[in-house]
Design a protein around this motif. Structure first.
Motif, mmCIF file in Angstrom:
data_model
loop_
_atom_site.group_PDB
_atom_site.id
_atom_site.type_symbol
_atom_site.label_atom_id
_atom_site.label_comp_id
_atom_site.label_asym_id
_atom_site.label_seq_id
_atom_site.Cartn_x
_atom_site.Cartn_y
_atom_site.Cartn_z
ATOM 1 N N ASP A 62 -13.683 16.879 -16.098
ATOM 2 C CA ASP A 62 -12.730 16.735 -15.061
ATOM 3 C C ASP A 62 -12.118 18.366 -14.646
ATOM 4 O O ASP A 62 -12.126 18.401 -13.378
ATOM 5 C CB ASP A 62 -11.293 16.174 -15.883
ATOM 6 C CG ASP A 62 -11.376 14.672 -16.102
ATOM 7 O OD1 ASP A 62 -12.173 14.194 -15.244
ATOM 8 O OD2 ASP A 62 -10.314 14.178 -16.608
ATOM 9 N N PHE A 139 -8.242 5.487 -20.253
ATOM 10 C CA PHE A 139 -8.738 5.488 -19.003
ATOM 11 C C PHE A 139 -9.955 5.035 -18.680
ATOM 12 O O PHE A 139 -10.152 4.224 -17.776
ATOM 13 C CB PHE A 139 -8.813 7.053 -18.757
ATOM 14 C CG PHE A 139 -7.569 7.942 -18.161
ATOM 15 C CD1 PHE A 139 -6.611 7.322 -17.444
ATOM 16 C CD2 PHE A 139 -7.468 9.148 -18.550
ATOM 17 C CE1 PHE A 139 -5.500 7.761 -17.001
ATOM 18 C CE2 PHE A 139 -6.298 10.187 -18.298
ATOM 19 C CZ PHE A 139 -5.315 9.275 -17.247
ATOM 20 N N ASN A 142 -9.443 1.274 -18.742
ATOM 21 C CA ASN A 142 -8.620 1.010 -17.687
ATOM 22 C C ASN A 142 -9.473 0.927 -16.249
ATOM 23 O O ASN A 142 -9.482 0.131 -15.490
ATOM 24 C CB ASN A 142 -7.490 1.893 -17.521
ATOM 25 C CG ASN A 142 -6.717 1.519 -16.152
ATOM 26 O OD1 ASN A 142 -7.022 2.466 -14.992
ATOM 27 N ND2 ASN A 142 -6.013 0.518 -16.065
ATOM 28 N N TYR A 143 -10.496 1.746 -16.275
ATOM 29 C CA TYR A 143 -11.175 2.111 -15.222
ATOM 30 C C TYR A 143 -12.399 0.965 -15.117
ATOM 31 O O TYR A 143 -12.696 0.345 -14.132
ATOM 32 C CB TYR A 143 -11.899 3.178 -15.116
ATOM 33 C CG TYR A 143 -12.593 3.800 -14.066
ATOM 34 C CD1 TYR A 143 -11.887 4.297 -12.617
ATOM 35 C CD2 TYR A 143 -14.206 3.451 -13.857
ATOM 36 C CE1 TYR A 143 -12.820 4.234 -11.635
ATOM 37 C CE2 TYR A 143 -14.697 3.848 -12.646
ATOM 38 C CZ TYR A 143 -14.309 4.228 -11.728
ATOM 39 O OH TYR A 143 -14.894 4.370 -10.393
ATOM 40 N N PHE A 144 -13.104 0.662 -16.195
ATOM 41 C CA PHE A 144 -14.060 -0.158 -16.336
ATOM 42 C C PHE A 144 -13.743 -1.597 -16.549
ATOM 43 O O PHE A 144 -14.753 -2.418 -16.294
ATOM 44 C CB PHE A 144 -15.361 0.412 -17.147
ATOM 45 C CG PHE A 144 -15.928 1.470 -16.606
ATOM 46 C CD1 PHE A 144 -16.989 1.390 -15.837
ATOM 47 C CD2 PHE A 144 -15.456 2.860 -16.993
ATOM 48 C CE1 PHE A 144 -17.819 2.632 -15.427
ATOM 49 C CE2 PHE A 144 -16.160 3.668 -16.763
ATOM 50 C CZ PHE A 144 -17.102 4.028 -15.804
ATOM 51 N N TYR A 149 -3.644 0.802 -19.048
ATOM 52 C CA TYR A 149 -3.772 1.845 -19.903
ATOM 53 C C TYR A 149 -3.319 2.027 -21.308
ATOM 54 O O TYR A 149 -3.976 2.351 -22.292
ATOM 55 C CB TYR A 149 -3.327 3.154 -19.016
ATOM 56 C CG TYR A 149 -3.157 4.212 -19.639
ATOM 57 C CD1 TYR A 149 -4.202 5.364 -19.951
ATOM 58 C CD2 TYR A 149 -2.013 5.036 -20.274
ATOM 59 C CE1 TYR A 149 -4.492 6.470 -20.583
ATOM 60 C CE2 TYR A 149 -1.816 6.009 -21.029
ATOM 61 C CZ TYR A 149 -3.060 6.754 -21.021
ATOM 62 O OH TYR A 149 -3.017 8.026 -21.722
ATOM 63 N N ASP A 288 -11.392 7.941 -6.922
ATOM 64 C CA ASP A 288 -10.356 7.116 -7.488
ATOM 65 C C ASP A 288 -10.463 6.968 -8.916
ATOM 66 O O ASP A 288 -11.290 6.063 -9.555
ATOM 67 C CB ASP A 288 -10.204 5.676 -6.799
ATOM 68 C CG ASP A 288 -9.068 4.866 -7.414
ATOM 69 O OD1 ASP A 288 -8.276 5.712 -7.995
ATOM 70 O OD2 ASP A 288 -9.049 3.710 -7.419
ATOM 71 N N GLY A 289 -10.199 8.117 -9.744
ATOM 72 C CA GLY A 289 -10.558 8.109 -11.231
ATOM 73 C C GLY A 289 -11.218 9.358 -11.461
ATOM 74 O O GLY A 289 -11.522 10.083 -10.818
ATOM 75 N N PHE A 293 -16.530 8.890 -14.505
ATOM 76 C CA PHE A 293 -16.440 7.805 -14.558
ATOM 77 C C PHE A 293 -16.653 7.078 -13.143
ATOM 78 O O PHE A 293 -17.464 5.891 -13.221
ATOM 79 C CB PHE A 293 -14.836 7.126 -14.833
ATOM 80 C CG PHE A 293 -14.447 7.414 -16.019
ATOM 81 C CD1 PHE A 293 -15.420 7.557 -17.064
ATOM 82 C CD2 PHE A 293 -13.170 6.997 -16.412
ATOM 83 C CE1 PHE A 293 -15.067 7.817 -18.538
ATOM 84 C CE2 PHE A 293 -12.920 7.100 -17.962
ATOM 85 C CZ PHE A 293 -13.719 7.637 -18.976
ATOM 86 N N VAL A 294 -16.160 7.773 -11.989
ATOM 87 C CA VAL A 294 -16.861 7.320 -10.819
ATOM 88 C C VAL A 294 -18.222 7.609 -10.701
ATOM 89 O O VAL A 294 -18.883 6.508 -10.010
ATOM 90 C CB VAL A 294 -16.203 8.224 -9.628
ATOM 91 C CG1 VAL A 294 -16.868 7.818 -8.296
ATOM 92 C CG2 VAL A 294 -14.583 7.960 -9.723
ATOM 93 N N GLY A 297 -19.713 4.465 -12.817
ATOM 94 C CA GLY A 297 -19.382 3.037 -12.363
ATOM 95 C C GLY A 297 -20.115 2.871 -10.846
ATOM 96 O O GLY A 297 -20.407 1.660 -10.809
#
Length: 512
Positions: A62, A139, A142-144, A149, A288-289, A293-294, A297
């Motif tokens: 990040d 996170f 939540n994302y996958f 959360y 978005d994330g 993760f983006v 994914g």
């Protein structure tokens, strides 16, 4: 496929944790420090599991994506530096002392009052560390998986505590080997995949060779060096690191384990930072994330995504369970005064109380994670606090016999006050808006960010030295005469090792 892969990895880790729990045998020494008989490779894996958490992976990516390579890499490199310094100077003498928890050292060196103060600070700091790992888990789910959360945070905390509460440090050490193997494969796999499919081209001014990030304040140099200082030096007093050092079967094993873990931490975490920086050339501007993760994914092969996510979940659990175990031990043993009494056929009060204490410690960390949704920042803040308060009494207490109890208390108090005041006055913390405890003012600009770390540490050093010279030296004290003697011997050994680089003592005391 992703859900199934992550679920299988969690089941395997939990199963291994429960399987090795039979080695606890109702003894808190086995539960908390592995019977002090674990080999270097197992301790190295456990240390790596504590260092390679989701703060150092997800937090690293990040920060690197937003500010450049060194902003993110300062997290794992700082942790690796800490492990190296610990291996060179502190692993051997601390292993020789035969302690059960790190605050035991403060009691034996400075007395009960310093032990209590250090324990309270360590408990708060490590709840922040645990929270940072739970944030990443929240996170991820939540994302996958589309899971709320807060539910992801609770789930990963519950899983981690389930097998650690049964198997203790032994379960944590064995499961860390599996978890670190997965994330190492994932890190190397991501680097190879990125190089083969998209190249590792990184924008100018953001990569490893952009040394302005380490020399120019406008490029975040002060913040990056503050991060390296907070983790490289502040993490030396990490209770989960030291608990693993105590568990090694010999001083030499403890030292080798630190070096193995330092190498593994760099090998795992640095590739992730390079990957997201290379991905910045083709990822959309408004993602978005979290960038990692983006990338996983929407771009990476499914098999590689599963491996990396399994490793990330494992890293989150590994650090969380080890830290919760260490916090509970400190709260029960050093704050509550419950000591180990192991009699075959009877309950060990320290073991039972530590298991119970893991519940409220976990709940507190969950609440913190839900309130502060940050990853790497919480890691740095935790050890920034410990750097300001506890590092100076620990290091100078070992290498300088003139230090006194009054000096330790004064250094802790001054370091804490200075750090908290500067924290409240500074609008940003390590480049992120201070939404935790900021008092709006016109005195301190955002450009001051990073300097509070150095100032609070310097204030603690000056205070310790000044008060030590003005007060009468205190004798080593504590209830256990043999342990006090071991601390005394270790002080001499550490000073000579630092000066000459040679071991002085041999042997090791029995369990405390």
């Amino acid at each position: 496929m992703i859900l199934l892969g992550v679920a299988v990895s969690i089941v395997v880790v939990v199963a291994v944790g429960f399987y090795v729990s039979k080695r606890i045998e109702g003894d808190s020494s086995n539960f908390l420090v592995g019977g002090r008989m674990l080999p270097y490779w197992l301790i190295g894996g456990a240390l790596m599991g504590s260092a390679v958490d989701t703060n150092a992976t997800l937090g690293n990516t990040d920060l690197a994506y937003e500010f450049g390579f060194w902003a993110g890499a300062s997290l794992p490199l700082g942790l690796a530096l800490c492990l190296t310094i610990t291996g060179v100077f502190f692993a051997k003498p601390m292993n020789r002392m035969g302690l059960t928890s790190f605050p035991d050292y403060y009691r034996l060196r400075f007395g009960r009052s310093v032990e209590v103060g250090a324990s309270a600070l360590l408990a708060v700091g490590f709840c922040m560390l645990v929270a940072g790992n739970l944030v990443a888990g929240g996170f991820l789910f939540n994302y996958f998986l589309g899971m709320p959360y807060w539910l992801g945070v609770v789930l990963i905390a519950g899983i981690a505590v389930a097998y650690t509460g049964t198997g203790g440090l032994i379960a944590d050490a064995y499961t860390a080997i599996i978890q670190m193997s997965l994330i190492l494969i994932g890190a190397i796999g991501m680097l190879v995949w990125m190089a083969y499919t998209h190249t590792l081209e990184i924008a100018d001014g953001t990569g490893p060779l952009a040394l302005g990030q380490l020399s120019d304040p406008d490029q975040g140099a002060v913040i990056n060096w503050a991060t390296l200082l907070a983790l490289g030096i502040g993490d030396i007093v990490a209770i989960d690191f030291m608990q693993r050092v105590f568990a090694a079967k010999s001083p030499t094993s403890a030292r080798r384990a630190c070096f193995v873990a330092a190498t593994g931490t760099v090998a795992i975490c640095v590739p992730f930072g390079l990957v997201v920086l290379a991905a910045k050339t083709f990822l959309p501007e408004d993602i978005d994330g979290p960038p990692l993760f983006v990338l996983l994914g929407e771009y990476a092969p499914t098999v590689l995504t599963v491996i990396v996510l399994c490793g990330l979940v494992g890293a989150s659990m590994s650090t969380a369970n080890g830290a919760i175990l260490a916090i509970s031990n400190v709260c029960v043993r050093n704050l509550g005064g419950i000591r180990r009494v192991h009699v075959p056929g009877q309950r060990d009060p320290l073991l039972r109380a530590t298991r119970i204490a893991m519940v409220p410690m976990t709940v507190f960390s969950i609440a913190f994670a839900i309130y502060v949704k940050q990853t790497g920042i919480l890691l740095t803040l935790a050890f920034d606090l410990l750097l300001a308060c506890l590092v100076v009494p620990f290091i100078l207490g070992l290498v300088w016999r003139r230090g006194t109890t009054a000096a330790a208390i004064a250094a802790m108090g001054v370091g804490l006050v200075v750090r908290l005041v500067l924290f409240m006055l500074t609008p940003t913390i390590y480049g992120v808006d201070n939404t935790i405890l900021y008092v709006r003012n016109d005195l301190v600009p955002a450009s001051f960010d990073g300097w509070p770390t150095f100032i609070a540490f310097a204030a603690a050093i000056v205070t310790y030295l000044a008060v030590s010279l003005m007060t009468r030296p205190a004798h080593l004290r504590g209830l256990d005469i043999q342990l006090a003697k071991d601390v005394d011997d270790a002080l001499d050994a550490t000073a000579e090792e630092i000066e000459h680089g040679v071991p002085v003592l041999a042997g090791k005391p029995g369990p405390a």
